[in-house]
Design a protein around this motif. Structure first.
Motif, PDB file in Angstrom:
ATOM      1  N   ASN A 152       3.928 -20.470  -0.575  1.00  0.00           N
ATOM      2  CA  ASN A 152       4.877 -20.507  -1.700  1.00  0.00           C
ATOM      3  C   ASN A 152       6.296 -20.449  -1.144  1.00  0.00           C
ATOM      4  OD1 ASN A 152       6.290 -20.287  -4.070  1.00  0.00           O
ATOM      5  ND2 ASN A 152       5.446 -18.306  -4.677  1.00  0.00           N
ATOM      6  N   ASP A 153       6.970 -21.588  -1.097  1.00  0.00           N
ATOM      7  CA  ASP A 153       8.328 -21.619  -0.548  1.00  0.00           C
ATOM      8  C   ASP A 153       9.401 -21.469  -1.630  1.00  0.00           C
ATOM      9  OD1 ASP A 153       8.052 -24.050  -1.759  1.00  0.00           O
ATOM     10  OD2 ASP A 153       8.422 -25.266   0.031  1.00  0.00           O
ATOM     11  N   ASN A 154       8.957 -21.223  -2.874  1.00  0.00           N
ATOM     12  CA  ASN A 154       9.913 -20.998  -3.970  1.00  0.00           C
ATOM     13  C   ASN A 154       9.396 -19.877  -4.875  1.00  0.00           C
ATOM     14  OD1 ASN A 154      12.127 -21.371  -5.727  1.00  0.00           O
ATOM     15  ND2 ASN A 154      10.951 -22.786  -7.003  1.00  0.00           N
ATOM     16  N   PRO A 155       9.350 -18.642  -4.373  1.00  0.00           N
ATOM     17  CA  PRO A 155       8.804 -17.541  -5.171  1.00  0.00           C
ATOM     18  C   PRO A 155       9.708 -17.178  -6.340  1.00  0.00           C
ATOM     19  CG  PRO A 155       9.759 -16.707  -3.133  1.00  0.00           C
ATOM     20  CD  PRO A 155       9.791 -18.199  -3.032  1.00  0.00           C
ATOM     21  N   ALA A 156       9.088 -16.897  -7.484  1.00  0.00           N
ATOM     22  CA  ALA A 156       9.841 -16.455  -8.662  1.00  0.00           C
ATOM     23  C   ALA A 156      10.296 -15.010  -8.452  1.00  0.00           C
ATOM     24  CB  ALA A 156       8.967 -16.558  -9.898  1.00  0.00           C
ATOM     25  N   LYS A 157      11.397 -14.646  -9.073  1.00  0.00           N
ATOM     26  CA  LYS A 157      11.903 -13.275  -9.014  1.00  0.00           C
ATOM     27  C   LYS A 157      11.538 -12.577 -10.309  1.00  0.00           C
ATOM     28  CE  LYS A 157      14.280  -9.695  -7.652  1.00  0.00           C
ATOM     29  NZ  LYS A 157      13.843  -8.845  -6.535  1.00  0.00           N
ATOM     30  N   LEU A 158      10.583 -11.636 -10.244  1.00  0.00           N
ATOM     31  CA  LEU A 158      10.135 -10.896 -11.415  1.00  0.00           C
ATOM     32  C   LEU A 158      10.550  -9.435 -11.306  1.00  0.00           C
ATOM     33  CD1 LEU A 158       6.430 -12.159 -11.823  1.00  0.00           C
ATOM     34  CD2 LEU A 158       8.542 -13.237 -12.623  1.00  0.00           C
ATOM     35  N   ILE A 159      10.783  -8.815 -12.449  1.00  0.00           N
ATOM     36  CA  ILE A 159      11.034  -7.372 -12.496  1.00  0.00           C
ATOM     37  C   ILE A 159      10.166  -6.763 -13.589  1.00  0.00           C
ATOM     38  CG2 ILE A 159      13.406  -7.437 -11.606  1.00  0.00           C
ATOM     39  CD1 ILE A 159      14.371  -7.221 -14.533  1.00  0.00           C
ATOM     40  N   PHE A 160       9.822  -5.485 -13.436  1.00  0.00           N
ATOM     41  CA  PHE A 160       9.126  -4.778 -14.506  1.00  0.00           C
ATOM     42  C   PHE A 160      10.061  -4.676 -15.708  1.00  0.00           C
ATOM     43  CE2 PHE A 160       6.806  -2.906 -10.834  1.00  0.00           C
ATOM     44  CZ  PHE A 160       5.504  -3.206 -11.245  1.00  0.00           C
ATOM     45  N   ASN A 161       9.511  -4.893 -16.924  1.00  0.00           N
ATOM     46  CA  ASN A 161      10.349  -4.826 -18.115  1.00  0.00           C
ATOM     47  C   ASN A 161       9.790  -3.880 -19.186  1.00  0.00           C
ATOM     48  OD1 ASN A 161      12.745  -5.875 -19.512  1.00  0.00           O
ATOM     49  ND2 ASN A 161      11.252  -6.704 -20.980  1.00  0.00           N
ATOM     50  N   SER A 184      13.622 -18.841 -11.717  1.00  0.00           N
ATOM     51  CA  SER A 184      12.483 -19.765 -11.748  1.00  0.00           C
ATOM     52  C   SER A 184      11.803 -19.821 -10.391  1.00  0.00           C
ATOM     53  CB  SER A 184      12.960 -21.160 -12.149  1.00  0.00           C
ATOM     54  OG  SER A 184      13.616 -21.140 -13.395  1.00  0.00           O
ATOM     55  N   GLY A 185      10.532 -20.201 -10.413  1.00  0.00           N
ATOM     56  CA  GLY A 185       9.790 -20.327  -9.161  1.00  0.00           C
ATOM     57  C   GLY A 185       8.301 -20.215  -9.422  1.00  0.00           C
ATOM     58  N   GLN A 212      13.205 -19.229 -15.437  1.00  0.00           N
ATOM     59  CA  GLN A 212      14.118 -18.123 -15.672  1.00  0.00           C
ATOM     60  C   GLN A 212      14.161 -17.811 -17.168  1.00  0.00           C
ATOM     61  OE1 GLN A 212      18.294 -18.958 -15.038  1.00  0.00           O
ATOM     62  NE2 GLN A 212      18.687 -16.878 -14.310  1.00  0.00           N
ATOM     63  N   GLY A 213      14.060 -16.519 -17.499  1.00  0.00           N
ATOM     64  CA  GLY A 213      14.103 -16.112 -18.902  1.00  0.00           C
ATOM     65  C   GLY A 213      12.749 -15.895 -19.534  1.00  0.00           C
ATOM     66  N   ALA A 346      22.801 -14.486 -14.462  1.00  0.00           N
ATOM     67  CA  ALA A 346      22.638 -15.793 -15.105  1.00  0.00           C
ATOM     68  C   ALA A 346      22.575 -16.888 -14.047  1.00  0.00           C
ATOM     69  CB  ALA A 346      23.785 -16.051 -16.074  1.00  0.00           C
ATOM     70  N   ASP A 347      23.364 -16.712 -12.985  1.00  0.00           N
ATOM     71  CA  ASP A 347      23.276 -17.590 -11.820  1.00  0.00           C
ATOM     72  C   ASP A 347      22.248 -16.965 -10.880  1.00  0.00           C
ATOM     73  OD1 ASP A 347      23.481 -19.128  -9.575  1.00  0.00           O
ATOM     74  OD2 ASP A 347      25.650 -18.885  -9.315  1.00  0.00           O
ATOM     75  N   SER A 348      21.030 -17.494 -10.893  1.00  0.00           N
ATOM     76  CA  SER A 348      19.926 -16.882 -10.147  1.00  0.00           C
ATOM     77  C   SER A 348      20.145 -16.888  -8.638  1.00  0.00           C
ATOM     78  CB  SER A 348      18.604 -17.588 -10.470  1.00  0.00           C
ATOM     79  OG  SER A 348      18.674 -18.967 -10.136  1.00  0.00           O
ATOM     80  N   SER A 349      21.074 -17.718  -8.166  1.00  0.00           N
ATOM     81  CA  SER A 349      21.339 -17.760  -6.721  1.00  0.00           C
ATOM     82  C   SER A 349      22.035 -16.492  -6.234  1.00  0.00           C
ATOM     83  CB  SER A 349      22.187 -18.987  -6.369  1.00  0.00           C
ATOM     84  OG  SER A 349      23.477 -18.890  -6.964  1.00  0.00           O
ATOM     85  N   GLU A 350      22.568 -15.712  -7.181  1.00  0.00           N
ATOM     86  CA  GLU A 350      23.293 -14.499  -6.816  1.00  0.00           C
ATOM     87  C   GLU A 350      22.428 -13.237  -6.890  1.00  0.00           C
ATOM     88  OE1 GLU A 350      26.737 -14.259  -9.251  1.00  0.00           O
ATOM     89  OE2 GLU A 350      27.693 -16.058  -8.396  1.00  0.00           O
ATOM     90  N   ILE A 351      21.132 -13.401  -7.194  1.00  0.00           N
ATOM     91  CA  ILE A 351      20.240 -12.244  -7.307  1.00  0.00           C
ATOM     92  C   ILE A 351      20.030 -11.625  -5.936  1.00  0.00           C
ATOM     93  CG2 ILE A 351      17.928 -11.459  -7.953  1.00  0.00           C
ATOM     94  CD1 ILE A 351      17.811 -13.733  -9.934  1.00  0.00           C
ATOM     95  N   SER A 352      20.176 -10.318  -5.881  1.00  0.00           N
ATOM     96  CA  SER A 352      19.972  -9.602  -4.620  1.00  0.00           C
ATOM     97  C   SER A 352      18.477  -9.516  -4.302  1.00  0.00           C
ATOM     98  CB  SER A 352      20.574  -8.197  -4.705  1.00  0.00           C
ATOM     99  OG  SER A 352      20.071  -7.512  -5.829  1.00  0.00           O
TER     100      SER A 352
END
Length: 394
Positions: A152-161, A184-185, A212-213, A346-352
């Motif tokens: 998986n070279d494009n993993p999604a970024k998930l968080i507990f909600n 997204s991913g 994303q979303g 909102a800009d997912s490229s800036e996610i830590s």
């Protein structure tokens, strides 16, 4: 007489040396060299090299580490047909039927490791078999076969909600873990683990392309009679699952079996299945506890705190208080700051690398009354925006 005796001794010595060398040659490849002390028999290495680690590093790249300097030969990768049992997979394959061959092999300086670039890229989550011959400098070889999955070279970024720790069979309401997708991913390679329920009951995400979303709800068990309605939504149809608490506008996934997946006192983590690196974590505890009841809870809590994912500390007193959760399936443990995170990233490229959180970012929701209809509105909202009605606001 003395000359004859000397000749006999020399003859017997030579015969012994020749006989020894012959036996050694039959049993094991040898070489000899002449020294001041006589003939020295040198045994050759007959031990095949060992593969110490195998890892997938990209869609078309594989890393191999061995016990000694090696050379690879006859490298092939084969697709495993869906539904094929593992004991039906042969070890030796027809190279002409291969999915991919080695395009390039790069060896490390010591020759013990190498990177293999394949002629075709693998598909994320799909099953493959890598085969080849590993040879060392002494000519020993090892036929090698290893099952692996597409990278998986494009993993999604998930968080507990949102988390519900209780279930009620008569209402067909089960525990659930809701995730929010910050970027997204693909979800392949992520796994959910509850320290209270052990590694053996972890959940591994299938390969799903998410956006994303999205809200993704992992429902904790499939109750008897719900097998036809509690369905995984791995594609584009988000209305496929119709069991209780399913959402037509969010993605529903179901953990097979009837085991509980989360407890009121627990440490839950989302992590990478290969590196085991934690991506997100939440500490949960009923009040009054001073120590974790299981070693795995203590281990997960320490890892979450040391990584910076959980800011408060490692003890149950640093966890989200779950008092009141056991009495109603209309309550959940919800993240307060999701809206702020959505705006911030909102800009997912800036996610830590990870999103830090603490007990103050979470609260227990409660049911409420709709002012117009007077109907009871659940505080548990799988697949929807979190409720803002807190249990302690009564």
């Amino acid at each position: 007489m003395k000359k004859n005796l000397l000749k006999e001794i020399l003859w017997r010595a030579c015969f012994t040396i020749v006989l020894t060398a012959t036996v050694l040659f039959v049993v094991s490849p040898v070489s000899c060299r002449l020294t001041e002390e006589g003939i020295e028999i040198i045994l050759s290495d007959t031990t095949s090299p060992e593969v110490e680690s195998f890892s997938v590093s990209g869609a078309n790249s594989i890393l191999l580490d061995c016990s000694e300097k090696i050379v690879l030969d006859k490298i092939s990768v084969f697709e495993i047909t869906e539904g094929c049992e593992e004991d039906e997979i042969p070890v030796i394959f027809d190279e002409e039927a291969a999915f991919a061959l080695a395009d390039c092999v790069t060896y490390s300086e010591d020759g013990k490791s190498c990177e293999i670039l394949l002629s075709s890229s693998t598909t994320v989550g799909k099953s493959y078999i890598f085969t080849g011959i590993v040879c060392d400098i002494s000519g020993n070889s090892l036929e090698f076969a290893q099952k692996f999955y597409g990278y998986n070279d494009n993993p999604a970024k998930l968080i507990f909600n949102e988390i519900r720790t209780t279930y009620k069979k008569e209402k067909e309401a089960v525990e659930f873990i809701e995730f929010y997708c910050l970027s997204s991913g693909n979800t392949y390679g992520l796994e959910f683990v509850s320290a209270a329920n052990t590694e053996s009951k972890k959940y591994s995400f299938p390969a799903i392309e998410v956006k994303q979303g999205e809200y993704i709800t992992l429902h904790g068990r499939i109750l008897e009679g719900l097998e036809e309605t509690a369905l995984d939504e791995c594609g584009s149809d988000l209305a496929l699952s119709t069991a209780a608490d399913s959402c037509d506008t969010a993605r529903d996934l179901w953990k097979s079996g009837t085991d509980k997946i989360v407890s009121n006192t627990d440490v839950v983590i989302l992590r990478d299945s290969v590196s085991k690196k934690i991506k997100d974590a939440v500490l949960l505890s009923v009040s009054g506890k001073t120590e974790w009841t299981k070693a795995l809870m203590k281990e997960f809590a320490a890892e979450a705190y040391e990584s910076g994912i959980w800011k408060d500390g490692v003890l149950p007193e640093n966890a989200v208080c779950t008092d009141g959760m056991s009495s109603s399936v209309l309550r959940s443990i919800s993240r307060k700051n999701t809206a702020g995170l959505i705006e911030k990233y909102a800009d997912s490229s800036e996610i830590s690398e990870f999103i830090s959180s603490s007990a103050s970012d979470w609260f227990v929701t409660n049911s409420s009354k709709d002012e117009e209809t007077k109907a009871t509105v659940s505080g548990a909202t799988p697949g929807y925006k979190n409720s803002t009605v807190a249990l302690n606001s009564e």
